[in-house]
Design a protein around this motif. Structure first.
Motif, PDB file in Angstrom:
ATOM      1  N   VAL A  66       0.865  -1.182   0.000  1.00 19.08           N
ATOM      2  CA  VAL A  66       0.000   0.000   0.000  1.00 19.08           C
ATOM      3  C   VAL A  66       0.896   1.226   0.000  1.00 19.08           C
ATOM      4  O   VAL A  66       1.858   1.317   0.762  1.00 19.08           O
ATOM      5  N   ASP A  67       0.567   2.187  -0.875  1.00 14.57           N
ATOM      6  CA  ASP A  67       1.347   3.409  -0.952  1.00 14.57           C
ATOM      7  C   ASP A  67       0.396   4.597  -1.001  1.00 14.57           C
ATOM      8  O   ASP A  67      -0.474   4.620  -1.865  1.00 14.57           O
ATOM      9  N   PRO A  68       0.485   5.539  -0.140  1.00 13.83           N
ATOM     10  CA  PRO A  68       1.423   5.705   0.968  1.00 13.83           C
ATOM     11  C   PRO A  68       1.003   4.842   2.159  1.00 13.83           C
ATOM     12  O   PRO A  68      -0.131   4.371   2.229  1.00 13.83           O
ATOM     13  N   SER A  69       1.895   4.676   3.097  1.00 12.77           N
ATOM     14  CA  SER A  69       1.597   3.828   4.258  1.00 12.77           C
ATOM     15  C   SER A  69       0.787   4.577   5.313  1.00 12.77           C
ATOM     16  O   SER A  69       0.206   3.962   6.191  1.00 12.77           O
ATOM     17  N   GLY A  74     -10.420  10.565   3.888  1.00 16.64           N
ATOM     18  CA  GLY A  74     -10.864  11.257   2.690  1.00 16.64           C
ATOM     19  C   GLY A  74      -9.874  11.219   1.544  1.00 16.64           C
ATOM     20  O   GLY A  74     -10.194  11.622   0.435  1.00 16.64           O
ATOM     21  N   GLN A  75      -8.666  10.727   1.771  1.00 17.30           N
ATOM     22  CA  GLN A  75      -7.660  10.668   0.713  1.00 17.30           C
ATOM     23  C   GLN A  75      -7.611   9.266   0.098  1.00 17.30           C
ATOM     24  O   GLN A  75      -8.171   8.314   0.627  1.00 17.30           O
ATOM     25  N   THR A  76      -6.893   9.159  -1.015  1.00 16.29           N
ATOM     26  CA  THR A  76      -6.772   7.878  -1.708  1.00 16.29           C
ATOM     27  C   THR A  76      -5.413   7.244  -1.440  1.00 16.29           C
ATOM     28  O   THR A  76      -4.463   7.921  -1.057  1.00 16.29           O
ATOM     29  N   PRO A 117     -12.715   6.421   3.680  1.00 21.02           N
ATOM     30  CA  PRO A 117     -13.909   7.231   3.908  1.00 21.02           C
ATOM     31  C   PRO A 117     -13.597   8.442   4.789  1.00 21.02           C
ATOM     32  O   PRO A 117     -12.740   8.380   5.681  1.00 21.02           O
ATOM     33  N   SER A 118     -14.283   9.538   4.545  1.00 23.03           N
ATOM     34  CA  SER A 118     -13.995  10.770   5.281  1.00 23.03           C
ATOM     35  C   SER A 118     -14.363  10.662   6.756  1.00 23.03           C
ATOM     36  O   SER A 118     -13.845  11.406   7.583  1.00 23.03           O
ATOM     37  N   ARG A 119     -15.226   9.732   7.115  1.00 23.44           N
ATOM     38  CA  ARG A 119     -15.619   9.559   8.523  1.00 23.44           C
ATOM     39  C   ARG A 119     -14.894   8.399   9.204  1.00 23.44           C
ATOM     40  O   ARG A 119     -15.276   7.992  10.285  1.00 23.44           O
ATOM     41  N   ALA A 120     -13.860   7.886   8.572  1.00 21.68           N
ATOM     42  CA  ALA A 120     -13.113   6.765   9.161  1.00 21.68           C
ATOM     43  C   ALA A 120     -12.339   7.228  10.385  1.00 21.68           C
ATOM     44  O   ALA A 120     -11.862   8.350  10.448  1.00 21.68           O
ATOM     45  N   LYS A 121     -12.253   6.330  11.348  1.00 24.45           N
ATOM     46  CA  LYS A 121     -11.487   6.638  12.558  1.00 24.45           C
ATOM     47  C   LYS A 121     -10.016   6.321  12.313  1.00 24.45           C
ATOM     48  O   LYS A 121      -9.679   5.452  11.520  1.00 24.45           O
ATOM     49  N   ALA A 122      -9.153   7.010  13.017  1.00 20.31           N
ATOM     50  CA  ALA A 122      -7.709   6.780  12.892  1.00 20.31           C
ATOM     51  C   ALA A 122      -7.358   5.394  13.423  1.00 20.31           C
ATOM     52  O   ALA A 122      -7.990   4.883  14.341  1.00 20.31           O
ATOM     53  N   GLY A 123      -6.356   4.775  12.799  1.00 20.88           N
ATOM     54  CA  GLY A 123      -5.902   3.459  13.242  1.00 20.88           C
ATOM     55  C   GLY A 123      -5.311   2.665  12.085  1.00 20.88           C
ATOM     56  O   GLY A 123      -5.203   3.151  10.964  1.00 20.88           O
ATOM     57  N   THR A 124      -4.937   1.429  12.370  1.00 18.28           N
ATOM     58  CA  THR A 124      -4.331   0.555  11.370  1.00 18.28           C
ATOM     59  C   THR A 124      -5.426  -0.213  10.637  1.00 18.28           C
ATOM     60  O   THR A 124      -6.359  -0.710  11.259  1.00 18.28           O
ATOM     61  N   ARG A 125      -5.275  -0.307   9.308  1.00 20.78           N
ATOM     62  CA  ARG A 125      -6.233  -1.028   8.467  1.00 20.78           C
ATOM     63  C   ARG A 125      -5.479  -2.043   7.615  1.00 20.78           C
ATOM     64  O   ARG A 125      -4.285  -1.905   7.374  1.00 20.78           O
ATOM     65  N   THR A 141      -1.847   2.888   7.769  1.00 25.83           N
ATOM     66  CA  THR A 141      -2.362   3.630   8.914  1.00 25.83           C
ATOM     67  C   THR A 141      -3.236   4.775   8.435  1.00 25.83           C
ATOM     68  O   THR A 141      -2.840   5.543   7.554  1.00 25.83           O
ATOM     69  N   VAL A 142      -4.416   4.866   9.027  1.00 25.13           N
ATOM     70  CA  VAL A 142      -5.313   5.982   8.751  1.00 25.13           C
ATOM     71  C   VAL A 142      -5.073   7.018   9.841  1.00 25.13           C
ATOM     72  O   VAL A 142      -5.080   6.690  11.030  1.00 25.13           O
TER      73      VAL A 142
END
Length: 159
Positions: A66-69, A74-76, A117-125, A141-142
Motif C-alpha cells: 500500500v502506498d502511501p503507508s 478522505g484521501q486515496t 472514507p472521510s468519517r473513518a477513525k484513525a488506526g491501522t487497516r 495507517t489511517v
C-alpha cells in the motif's frame, strides 16, 4: 578388346552385388557426433520433485503493498499487486470496509486505487488480495484529517 567392355561391366556389377553382402555393410552404423552434451541423469529426489512440479500447478507467489503507508481520511491510496508465476488473470481486492473489487493482472502486476472514507477513525487497516488460491494482506495507517484553520482575518473588522 571386344571383351573388355563387357568384362568391365560384369566385374563392376559383381562388386556392387558383393558389397552389401560383405561384413562392412552388416556392421552397426557408427555413432554420429551430437551437438548437445548428454545430460547427466538427475538424482531420484530431484527427478521426483520435477515430476511433482510438472504434474501440478505452477508455484505462484503473491505480494501486496500500500502506498502511501499513512493516509488521511478522505484521501486515496494505491494497492500494488505483484504475482510471480502467473502473468494474467484476476485479483480480488477487499478494502478494510469490506468492499471487493476485481482487478485484471497484466504481466503479473495490477494496481487498484482506493479511498479512505472521510468519517473513518484513525488506526491501522488491512487490505486483502486474493489471486487463485493465494491470499496476501498489506497494512496501512489511517490518520485524522488536518484540523481546519478558520480564516478569521476575513471576518474581523478593521480597527
Amino acid at each position: 578388346m571386344r571383351f573388355s567392355k563387357p568384362l568391365t561391366v560384369t566385374l563392376a556389377g559383381a562388386a556392387f552385388l558383393a558389397l552389401p553382402l560383405s561384413g562392412a555393410a552388416l556392421a552397426a552404423p557408427a555413432p554420429q557426433p551430437s551437438h548437445a552434451a548428454p545430460a547427466a541423469p538427475a538424482p531420484a529426489e530431484k527427478q521426483d520433485a520435477r515430476d511433482r512440479k510438472d504434474a501440478g500447478p505452477r508455484q505462484v507467489s503473491l505480494s501486496v503493498a500500500v502506498d502511501p503507508s499513512r493516509v488521511r481520511t478522505g484521501q486515496t491510496y494505491g494497492v500494488t499487486i505483484l504475482v510471480k508465476g502467473q502473468t494474467s488473470g484476476t485479483a480480488t481486492v477487499t478494502s478494510p470496509e469490506g468492499k471487493s473489487y476485481r482487478v485484471s493482472l497484466s504481466g503479473g502486476r495490477a494496481v487498484k486505487e482506493l479511498a479512505v472514507p472521510s468519517r473513518a477513525k484513525a488506526g491501522t487497516r488491512k487490505v486483502t488480495v486474493k489471486v487463485g488460491g493465494r491470499t496476501a494482506t498489506a497494512s496501512f495507517t489511517v490518520v485524522a484529517p488536518q484540523p481546519r484553520e478558520d480564516d478569521d482575518r476575513r471576518h474581523r473588522a478593521v480597527k
